[in-house]
Design a protein around this motif. Sequence first.
Motif, short mmCIF file in Angstrom:
data_model
loop_
_atom_site.label_atom_id
_atom_site.label_comp_id
_atom_site.label_asym_id
_atom_site.label_seq_id
_atom_site.Cartn_x
_atom_site.Cartn_y
_atom_site.Cartn_z
N ARG A 32 0.81 -1.23 0.00
CA ARG A 32 0.00 0.00 0.00
C ARG A 32 0.84 1.28 0.00
N ALA A 35 2.36 1.73 -3.50
CA ALA A 35 1.32 2.02 -4.49
C ALA A 35 0.83 3.46 -4.36
N GLU A 36 0.58 3.89 -3.12
CA GLU A 36 0.11 5.27 -2.92
C GLU A 36 1.17 6.28 -3.34
N LEU A 39 1.23 6.43 -7.18
CA LEU A 39 0.08 7.17 -7.68
C LEU A 39 0.25 8.66 -7.45
N ILE A 73 -6.71 3.17 -3.33
CA ILE A 73 -6.32 3.84 -4.58
C ILE A 73 -7.53 4.57 -5.16
#
Length: 114
Positions: A32, A35-36, A39, A73
């Motif tokens: 997480r 991924a954050e 993004l 997300i």
Amino acid sequence: MPHFEDFYAAKLRGSLGVTDAESVLDLRGSNRPTAEASLADMLERSRFGKGKTVAIRLDPPPEGGGETLFQPIGRLLLDAKRKGLVDRLQTLPGGDGLGFYVALSGKAARSSDG
């Protein structure tokens, strides 16, 4: 009613997917925080370039159920849409797996007030 091939019928229904996107942000296998961060980096960079479309790919739920990156997300993308960084946001069609199709706004046009 006219008959359309599946490809064109999907286009008319608005189910844009990985093959329609200009680029892909593949977050499969990411945790997480990574991924954050990926993004956030993509959204920040998009503020300075032209608008483009991106398919964001996520891992499916683990066997037997469990958490995915879909909600966290998705929340970040909804927030970016509210801030005007994203023009279009939708889920990927089922055949493409879990994820989102995103149209980034890009750099805002400068007004010629002066």
